[in-house]
Design a protein around this motif. Structure first.
Motif, mmCIF file in Angstrom:
data_model
loop_
_atom_site.group_PDB
_atom_site.id
_atom_site.type_symbol
_atom_site.label_atom_id
_atom_site.label_comp_id
_atom_site.label_asym_id
_atom_site.label_seq_id
_atom_site.Cartn_x
_atom_site.Cartn_y
_atom_site.Cartn_z
ATOM 1 N N GLN A 36 -4.358 5.299 -2.645
ATOM 2 C CA GLN A 36 -3.162 5.366 -3.381
ATOM 3 C C GLN A 36 -2.766 4.274 -4.071
ATOM 4 O OE1 GLN A 36 -0.180 7.437 -0.883
ATOM 5 N NE2 GLN A 36 1.182 5.519 -1.491
ATOM 6 N N PHE A 37 -2.162 4.644 -5.268
ATOM 7 C CA PHE A 37 -1.931 3.479 -6.388
ATOM 8 C C PHE A 37 -0.511 3.780 -6.650
ATOM 9 C CE2 PHE A 37 -6.268 3.746 -6.866
ATOM 10 C CZ PHE A 37 -6.832 2.477 -6.948
ATOM 11 N N PRO A 38 0.449 2.806 -7.182
ATOM 12 C CA PRO A 38 1.651 3.017 -7.643
ATOM 13 C C PRO A 38 2.048 4.435 -8.661
ATOM 14 C CG PRO A 38 1.017 0.838 -7.961
ATOM 15 C CD PRO A 38 -0.059 1.516 -7.482
ATOM 16 N N THR A 39 0.888 4.673 -9.290
ATOM 17 C CA THR A 39 0.998 5.624 -10.392
ATOM 18 C C THR A 39 0.170 6.965 -9.931
ATOM 19 O OG1 THR A 39 -0.797 4.663 -11.507
ATOM 20 C CG2 THR A 39 1.396 3.980 -12.169
ATOM 21 N N ASP A 69 -12.178 -2.132 -10.438
ATOM 22 C CA ASP A 69 -11.979 -3.152 -9.595
ATOM 23 C C ASP A 69 -10.520 -3.415 -9.075
ATOM 24 O OD1 ASP A 69 -10.968 -4.201 -11.947
ATOM 25 O OD2 ASP A 69 -11.789 -6.041 -12.013
ATOM 26 N N GLU A 70 -9.888 -2.532 -9.394
ATOM 27 C CA GLU A 70 -8.083 -2.635 -8.862
ATOM 28 C C GLU A 70 -8.148 -1.915 -7.454
ATOM 29 O OE1 GLU A 70 -3.774 -1.013 -10.563
ATOM 30 O OE2 GLU A 70 -5.744 -1.000 -12.003
ATOM 31 N N ALA A 71 -7.392 -2.816 -6.992
ATOM 32 C CA ALA A 71 -7.283 -2.519 -5.519
ATOM 33 C C ALA A 71 -6.134 -1.429 -5.012
ATOM 34 C CB ALA A 71 -7.014 -3.679 -4.557
ATOM 35 N N PRO A 72 -6.411 -0.460 -4.312
ATOM 36 C CA PRO A 72 -5.200 0.581 -4.025
ATOM 37 C C PRO A 72 -4.104 -0.172 -3.052
ATOM 38 C CG PRO A 72 -7.141 1.175 -2.801
ATOM 39 C CD PRO A 72 -7.466 -0.105 -3.815
ATOM 40 N N GLU A 73 -3.122 0.689 -2.893
ATOM 41 C CA GLU A 73 -2.020 0.027 -1.912
ATOM 42 C C GLU A 73 -2.368 0.673 -0.490
ATOM 43 O OE1 GLU A 73 1.887 0.207 -4.644
ATOM 44 O OE2 GLU A 73 1.532 1.852 -3.627
ATOM 45 N N THR A 122 6.145 8.145 17.011
ATOM 46 C CA THR A 122 6.632 6.924 16.508
ATOM 47 C C THR A 122 5.802 6.409 15.266
ATOM 48 O OG1 THR A 122 8.031 6.538 18.371
ATOM 49 C CG2 THR A 122 8.051 4.772 16.620
ATOM 50 N N GLY A 123 6.208 6.160 14.035
ATOM 51 C CA GLY A 123 5.106 5.524 12.979
ATOM 52 C C GLY A 123 5.110 3.947 13.405
ATOM 53 N N GLY A 124 3.831 3.638 13.042
ATOM 54 C CA GLY A 124 3.428 2.285 13.147
ATOM 55 C C GLY A 124 3.666 1.211 12.072
ATOM 56 N N PHE A 125 3.176 0.229 12.105
ATOM 57 C CA PHE A 125 3.421 -0.855 11.136
ATOM 58 C C PHE A 125 2.739 -0.429 9.803
ATOM 59 C CE2 PHE A 125 4.015 -3.265 15.028
ATOM 60 C CZ PHE A 125 5.238 -3.477 15.139
ATOM 61 N N PRO A 126 3.174 -0.707 8.632
ATOM 62 C CA PRO A 126 2.695 -0.612 7.282
ATOM 63 C C PRO A 126 1.037 -1.010 7.394
ATOM 64 C CG PRO A 126 4.700 -1.259 7.073
ATOM 65 C CD PRO A 126 4.421 -1.408 8.487
ATOM 66 N N SER A 127 0.788 -2.007 7.806
ATOM 67 C CA SER A 127 -0.607 -2.641 8.057
ATOM 68 C C SER A 127 -1.539 -1.976 8.952
ATOM 69 C CB SER A 127 -0.639 -4.221 8.416
ATOM 70 O OG SER A 127 -0.139 -4.201 9.626
#
Length: 228
Positions: A36-39, A69-73, A122-127
């Protein structure tokens, strides 16, 4: 993330053509790697002999595909073992065809990568590593797919290391050719382009003029000693 409905449905079904049918390899068995990327999102599937990828933009905007080589989110490997995602995408394409015929707007498709703590809702931490992926057509249907917790094959390295070379001759498994041919049903009027990478090396393939653009690699059948 809200994605272009037609592009997402075609992309999901297209890349799954390259997914493995070997249940002993859960990381690639009927699975789709989602970056997943911002776009938008990059979708990838492979069985280690064929690899297909497709870029799907956010909403109806036409954002360019990220550099290799662009890293995804965020990254997740969605396991579509029961073809629930594939089935939803087939239904989504039929909804879009009906909307076009009746002059209506296409339905939305929402893709979400999420985390749920064990034994809770319950959702976990983003990391934390994602544990599920949801594909939703609002007010119509939603599918929730489990994710694979492990390492996915390094598809970026394989794609970036390709170099076109003059090739004398190559042999390909008819089963692979048959799977590639099925891309024609998802992308009518398109053609499959080939670029060879040398004797006994992977070839690069792409569905020319496809929307979304589908490309990847195909490994040849290596000549067995003593064979014709």
């Amino acid at each position: 993330m809200i994605l272009n409905a037609v592009d997402f449905a075609r992309a999901w079904r297209s890349v799954l053509i390259a997914a493995s049918s070997d249940k002993k390899r859960p990381q690639v068995y009927r699975s789709v790697l989602i970056e997943q990327f911002p776009t938008g999102v990059q979708l990838v599937s492979t069985d280690s002999t064929m690899l297909l990828s497709a870029w799907v933009t956010r909403d109806d905007d036409q954002w360019p595909c990220p550099q290799i080589d662009e890293a995804p989110e965020a990254v997740a490997v969605a396991m579509d073992v029961d073809w629930r995602g594939k089935g939803l995408c087939a239904y989504l394409l039929s909804l879009c065809a009906r909307a076009e015929k009746e002059g209506e707007s296409y339905p939305e498709v929402r893709l979400e990568i999420g985390v749920t703590l064990p034994g809770t809702t319950t959702g976990g931490f983003p990391s934390m590593d994602p544990t599920w992926v949801t594909m939703q057509v609002p007010d119509v249907e939603m599918t929730k797919l489990q994710t694979f917790d492990g390492v996915y094959p390094s598809w970026r390295k394989a794609m970036s290391s390709f170099s076109g070379q003059t090739t004398d001759a190559l042999s390909f498994d008819p089963e692979i050719i048959g799977r590639l041919a099925s891309l024609g049903k998802l992308h009518p009027g398109s053609a499959i382009g080939w670029e060879f990478g040398g004797n006994n090396r992977a070839s690069r393939v792409q569905v020319i003029d496809s929307e979304p653009h589908v490309s990847g690699l195909v490994c040849p059948v290596r000549k067995i000693k003593g064979s014709l």
